[in-house]
Design an enzyme around this catalytic site. Structure first.
Site, PDB file in Angstrom:
ATOM      1  N   GLU A  50       0.828  -1.211   0.000  1.00  0.00           N
ATOM      2  CA  GLU A  50       0.000   0.000   0.000  1.00  0.00           C
ATOM      3  C   GLU A  50       0.861   1.259   0.000  1.00  0.00           C
ATOM      4  O   GLU A  50       2.091   1.201   0.116  1.00  0.00           O
ATOM      5  CB  GLU A  50      -0.956  -0.055   1.196  1.00  0.00           C
ATOM      6  CG  GLU A  50      -1.907  -1.251   1.066  1.00  0.00           C
ATOM      7  CD  GLU A  50      -2.983  -1.327   2.139  1.00  0.00           C
ATOM      8  OE1 GLU A  50      -2.887  -0.614   3.159  1.00  0.00           O
ATOM      9  OE2 GLU A  50      -3.917  -2.121   1.941  1.00  0.00           O
ATOM     10  N   ALA A  52       0.694   5.748   0.931  1.00  0.00           N
ATOM     11  CA  ALA A  52      -0.020   6.862   1.545  1.00  0.00           C
ATOM     12  C   ALA A  52      -0.887   7.586   0.510  1.00  0.00           C
ATOM     13  O   ALA A  52      -1.933   8.141   0.852  1.00  0.00           O
ATOM     14  CB  ALA A  52       0.968   7.827   2.188  1.00  0.00           C
ATOM     15  N   GLU A  61      -1.442  -9.990  -6.291  1.00  0.00           N
ATOM     16  CA  GLU A  61      -1.377 -10.686  -7.577  1.00  0.00           C
ATOM     17  C   GLU A  61      -0.423  -9.954  -8.527  1.00  0.00           C
ATOM     18  O   GLU A  61       0.335 -10.591  -9.276  1.00  0.00           O
ATOM     19  CB  GLU A  61      -2.768 -10.758  -8.212  1.00  0.00           C
ATOM     20  CG  GLU A  61      -3.775 -11.574  -7.415  1.00  0.00           C
ATOM     21  CD  GLU A  61      -4.557 -10.749  -6.392  1.00  0.00           C
ATOM     22  OE1 GLU A  61      -4.014  -9.764  -5.852  1.00  0.00           O
ATOM     23  OE2 GLU A  61      -5.713 -11.114  -6.132  1.00  0.00           O
ATOM     24  N   CYS A  95      -6.817  -7.030 -11.329  1.00  0.00           N
ATOM     25  CA  CYS A  95      -5.928  -8.197 -11.257  1.00  0.00           C
ATOM     26  C   CYS A  95      -6.424  -9.339 -12.137  1.00  0.00           C
ATOM     27  O   CYS A  95      -5.624 -10.097 -12.678  1.00  0.00           O
ATOM     28  CB  CYS A  95      -5.748  -8.652  -9.810  1.00  0.00           C
ATOM     29  SG  CYS A  95      -4.649  -7.547  -8.904  1.00  0.00           S
TER      30      CYS A  95
HETATM   31  N1  THU Z   1      -5.885  -6.771  -2.305  1.00  0.00           N
HETATM   32  C1  THU Z   1      -5.016  -7.617  -2.920  1.00  0.00           C
HETATM   33  O1  THU Z   1      -3.798  -7.479  -2.791  1.00  0.00           O
HETATM   34  N2  THU Z   1      -5.517  -8.622  -3.671  1.00  0.00           N
HETATM   35  C2  THU Z   1      -6.830  -8.937  -3.761  1.00  0.00           C
HETATM   36  O2  THU Z   1      -7.182  -9.910  -4.396  1.00  0.00           O
HETATM   37  C3  THU Z   1      -7.832  -8.093  -3.098  1.00  0.00           C
HETATM   38  C4  THU Z   1      -7.313  -6.860  -2.459  1.00  0.00           C
HETATM   39  C5  THU Z   1      -5.335  -5.719  -1.453  1.00  0.00           C
HETATM   40  C6  THU Z   1      -5.382  -4.327  -1.983  1.00  0.00           C
HETATM   41  C7  THU Z   1      -5.319  -3.507  -0.707  1.00  0.00           C
HETATM   42  O3  THU Z   1      -3.957  -3.347  -0.339  1.00  0.00           O
HETATM   43  C8  THU Z   1      -6.003  -4.378   0.322  1.00  0.00           C
HETATM   44  O4  THU Z   1      -6.016  -5.688  -0.226  1.00  0.00           O
HETATM   45  C9  THU Z   1      -7.404  -3.939   0.645  1.00  0.00           C
HETATM   46  O5  THU Z   1      -8.163  -3.788  -0.499  1.00  0.00           O
END
Ligand code: THU
Length: 137
Positions: A50, A52, A61, A95
């Site tokens: 993530e 900021a 993915e 993704c």
């Molecule tokens: N996220 C993923 O990395 N993969 C997924 O399949 C669903 C969501 C992450 C994005 C974000 O950092 C967090 O999960 C919340 O949405």
């Protein structure tokens, strides 16, 4: 192989769980791991990262796909996505398209919790009538 039998997917699940624990998710607190087996049988893992500036965050993915490409892989044979919580951690729309680039309609997308496989989808089930490299051929 579209079985929900965890034993079949255990090596990929193990790699995805290790990646999940490395996730950088200070804003959502939602850690995700993903692991790909490529057509050479090599595993590649990634986690969400993530930022900021929220839209700049990347999904697990995407990290796994980047790792595969960096290592020379060009074909996803199977991908496991793992996260906690009651609901299935299915790949987001973006993704699904990223996976499409390197996968076939029947490629398994395995949704898991750290405890085991929850559901096995195909790419076609999650992204029907997808646009892909064939459209540009
Ligand atoms: N996220 C993923 O990395 N993969 C997924 O399949 C669903 C969501 C992450 C994005 C974000 O950092 C967090 O999960 C919340 O949405």
């Amino acid at each position: 192989m579209h079985t929900a039998d965890s034993a079949v997917w255990q090596p990929l699940l193990d790699a995805a769980v290790i990646a999940m624990h490395a996730a950088y998710a200070p804003y959502s607190g939602f850690q995700v791991g993903a692991a790909i087996r490529d057509d050479q049988g090599v595993l590649h893992a990634g986690c969400n990262v993530e930022n900021a500036a929220y839209p700049e965050g990347t999904c697990a993915e995407a990290g796994a796909i980047a790792a595969m490409v960096k290592n020379g892989g060009r074909r996803i044979e199977a991908i496991v996505v793992v996260g906690e919580g009651e609901l299935l951690v299915t790949p987001c729309g973006g993704c699904r398209q990223k996976i499409r680039e390197f996968a076939k309609p029947d490629t398994p997308i395995v949704v898991a919790s750290p405890d085991g496989v929850r559901r096995v989808f195909t790419l076609d089930a999650l992204l029907p009538a997808a646009f892909g490299p064939d459209n540009l051929a």
